[in-house]
Design an enzyme around this catalytic site. Structure first.
Site, PDB file in Angstrom:
ATOM      1  N   ASP A  25       0.866  -1.191   0.000  1.00 30.42           N
ATOM      2  CA  ASP A  25       0.000   0.000   0.000  1.00 30.42           C
ATOM      3  C   ASP A  25       0.901   1.239   0.000  1.00 30.42           C
ATOM      4  OD1 ASP A  25      -3.126   0.795   1.477  1.00 30.42           O
ATOM      5  OD2 ASP A  25      -1.603   2.245   0.902  1.00 30.42           O
ATOM      6  N   GLU A 139      -3.017  -0.033  -3.909  1.00 31.56           N
ATOM      7  CA  GLU A 139      -3.011  -1.154  -2.972  1.00 31.56           C
ATOM      8  C   GLU A 139      -3.176  -2.471  -3.724  1.00 31.56           C
ATOM      9  OE1 GLU A 139      -6.370  -0.647  -0.428  1.00 31.56           O
ATOM     10  OE2 GLU A 139      -6.022  -2.543   0.581  1.00 31.56           O
TER      11      GLU A 139
HETATM   12  P1  TTP Z   1      -5.140   5.228   1.066  1.00 28.68           P
HETATM   13  O1  TTP Z   1      -4.149   4.165   0.756  1.00 28.68           O
HETATM   14  O2  TTP Z   1      -6.268   4.906   1.984  1.00 28.68           O
HETATM   15  O3  TTP Z   1      -4.424   6.492   1.705  1.00 28.68           O
HETATM   16  P2  TTP Z   1      -3.022   7.105   1.376  1.00 28.68           P
HETATM   17  O4  TTP Z   1      -2.240   6.293   0.399  1.00 28.68           O
HETATM   18  O5  TTP Z   1      -3.188   8.536   1.001  1.00 28.68           O
HETATM   19  O6  TTP Z   1      -2.319   7.080   2.806  1.00 28.68           O
HETATM   20  P3  TTP Z   1      -1.711   5.841   3.579  1.00 28.68           P
HETATM   21  O7  TTP Z   1      -0.258   6.169   3.743  1.00 28.68           O
HETATM   22  O8  TTP Z   1      -2.440   5.826   4.885  1.00 28.68           O
HETATM   23  O9  TTP Z   1      -1.940   4.612   2.761  1.00 28.68           O
HETATM   24  O10 TTP Z   1      -5.776   5.766  -0.266  1.00 28.68           O
HETATM   25  C1  TTP Z   1      -5.042   5.906  -1.464  1.00 28.68           C
HETATM   26  C2  TTP Z   1      -5.440   7.181  -2.188  1.00 28.68           C
HETATM   27  O11 TTP Z   1      -6.846   7.192  -2.409  1.00 28.68           O
HETATM   28  C3  TTP Z   1      -5.127   8.430  -1.427  1.00 28.68           C
HETATM   29  O12 TTP Z   1      -3.794   8.902  -1.648  1.00 28.68           O
HETATM   30  C4  TTP Z   1      -6.164   9.386  -1.918  1.00 28.68           C
HETATM   31  C5  TTP Z   1      -7.331   8.521  -2.292  1.00 28.68           C
HETATM   32  N1  TTP Z   1      -8.381   8.631  -1.252  1.00 28.68           N
HETATM   33  C6  TTP Z   1      -9.422   9.544  -1.437  1.00 28.68           C
HETATM   34  O13 TTP Z   1      -9.492  10.221  -2.480  1.00 28.68           O
HETATM   35  N2  TTP Z   1     -10.367   9.685  -0.457  1.00 28.68           N
HETATM   36  C7  TTP Z   1     -10.335   8.973   0.709  1.00 28.68           C
HETATM   37  O14 TTP Z   1     -11.203   9.127   1.580  1.00 28.68           O
HETATM   38  C8  TTP Z   1      -9.264   8.020   0.881  1.00 28.68           C
HETATM   39  C9  TTP Z   1      -9.173   7.211   2.151  1.00 28.68           C
HETATM   40  C10 TTP Z   1      -8.319   7.891  -0.116  1.00 28.68           C
HETATM   41 MG    MG Z   2      -2.084   4.191   0.642  1.00 32.25          MG
END
Ligand code: TTP
Ligand code: MG
Length: 424
Positions: A25, A139
């Site tokens: 991820d 992911e």
């Molecule tokens: P995530 O993998 O949930 O978050 P992230 O990669 O930004 O942070 P982490 O280090 O905790 O993994 O989501 C991946 C992408 O999806 C994120 O960069 C932006 C998008 N996203 C949204 O647009 N809205 C949301 O509510 C979430 C959770 C993610």
């Molecule tokens: Mg992420």
């Protein structure tokens, strides 16, 4: 089914070693992408979202860099709340009251760019694994059982991380475990830039102290309910009597109990391979006579079995659904000892499972095949899935799928049919 996966923390002693699953991820993915093309943003608080320009008021945060998260900014937050916690660096010139160190950079969402970065990451993942299941833009699960071995799995995972950082320029967190659910929890364990390996023998110990919120499939509502039952940690769930869990949450309760014990028999399946095939038909009016309903079940059973045969899929579970007024959904299923491709058995089983609803008023019926296995070399093409109509369940849903069951069987015009392949 693998006995090893059923006995977490115990070496199964069999010939087949535990699978090695990686969950990968990316860290604050959209923000990392912005940093790729604007290196000055490295090390700074960065918020990616919409609605932060002076004349805008509505919008939400897509993601925030870890530096911005330290100010309380997080995904899905209203942009107005984010701006309160972390004002814009760009406003510093006009607002002498702002402390520059407590401000951040805001950037709009540019999906096309993020997709191109994600594609580069995906290419590396496919080079590193035999099976890759992509679950979202940043992911994926990898089955690397044939590429590495437990004693060197950490080095292998580090190699995957390093390649992505070197060749694409973003950091990812990786969890390594013998099951998908533990690998997912592990990838989140030391984020960002994390690498957590949970060897098969250590699964129970790893899960034990974790809060129930972290268990697979537990949202805030379920977590609250579990706490009400006195269950705070995975160990509490693992050691409790599963019956009250099943009473409270149904099948999901059983799954929760098993996940807390580290049991998860799911294998990593390639993206695009469906989990089940189903066909449903809604009746124009609720019928009490059994005849037409039985005929519909036969039609649906034939259609769904034909679909499986066409895709080279064997199935172990045959199920039916009956929706009775006002809108009560009943499902029944039978699991076979081994996978089959047997349309007659599908019909017989579906009819016998449906018998209890035959004389009831029924709004909708369905037949479903699950626990699919695909014969080697008959991997399905992606186009095959895209061509199938998949529309939400609804009283007045009309499918445009020309191949839908009722029509192919020549005219049960009172039926509204649709096809649905469940992918997750
Ligand atoms: P995530 O993998 O949930 O978050 P992230 O990669 O930004 O942070 P982490 O280090 O905790 O993994 O989501 C991946 C992408 O999806 C994120 O960069 C932006 C998008 N996203 C949204 O647009 N809205 C949301 O509510 C979430 C959770 C993610
Ligand atoms: Mg992420």
């Amino acid at each position: 089914m693998r006995e090893g996966a059923r006995l977490p923390g115990v070496d199964d002693g069999g010939d087949e070693p535990e699978p090695i699953v990686l969950h990968v991820d990316a860290d604050c993915f959209y923000a990392s992408c912005e940093r790729l093309r604007e290196p000055a943003l490295r090390g700074e608080p960065v918020v990616v979202g919409m609605g932060y320009e002076a004349d805008e008021t509505v919008g939400a945060v897509a993601t925030a860099s870890y530096e911005a998260r330290a100010f309380g900014v997080e995904s899905a937050q209203a942009i107005s709340s984010a701006l309160e916690r972390l004002p814009r660096r760009a406003d510093c010139a006009d607002r002498p009251d702002l402390d520059e160190d407590a401000t951040g950079y805001y950037r709009p969402v540019d999906m096309e760019f993020y997709q191109s970065v994600a594609a580069d990451v995906r290419t590396i993942l496919h080079e590193c694994a035999d099976v890759v299941r992509e679950v979202s833009i940043d992911e994926a699960y990898l089955d690397v059982s044939e590429r590495t071995a437990w004693p060197v799995a950490e080095g292998f995972a580090r190699h995957v991380k390093d390649r992505i950082r070197r060749e694409v320029g973003v950091t990812v967190s990786v969890g390594v475990a013998s099951t998908m659910s533990v690998a997912k929890i592990a990838s989140d364990f030391e984020k960002p830039d994390g690498l957590t390996v949970v060897e098969p023998a250590a699964v129970r110990e790893f899960l034990a102290p974790l809060s129930v919120d972290l268990l697979y499939g537990v949202g805030p509502v379920t977590a609250r309910e579990l706490r009400r039952m006195g269950l705070e940690t995975a160990a509490d769930v693992a050691e409790t009597d599963p019956k009250p869990l099943v009473d409270a949450f149904g099948e999901r309760g059983r799954e929760l109990y098993e996940r807390a014990r580290g049991v998860d028999d799911r294998r990593v399946e390639p993206t695009g391979v469906p989990k089940s095939f189903s066909r449903e038909s809604a009746f124009d009016a609720s019928l009490e006579a059994p005849g037409p309903k039985r005929e519909t079940i036969r039609t649906l059973a034939a259609a769904v079995a034909e679909r499986a045969t066409r895709e080279g899929a064997l199935y172990r579970t045959i199920g039916i659904k009956a929706v009775t007024p006002p809108y009560d959904v009943h499902t029944r299923e039978n699991s076979l000892p081994g996978p089959v491709d047997d349309p007659d058995l599908v019909e017989r089983t579906a009819l016998s499972l449906f018998a209890e609803f035959e004389r009831e008023r029924v709004r909708k019926v369905g037949v479903r095949l699950a626990n699919l296995e695909f014969a080697a070399g008959e991997q399905t093409s992606l186009e095959g899935w895209d061509g199938e109509a998949s529309v939400p369940v609804g009283e007045d849903t009309v499918s445009t799928d020309e191949q839908s069951a009722g029509r192919r069987r020549g005219g049960q015009s009172t039926l509204v049919d649709f096809a649905n392949d469940e992918h997750d």
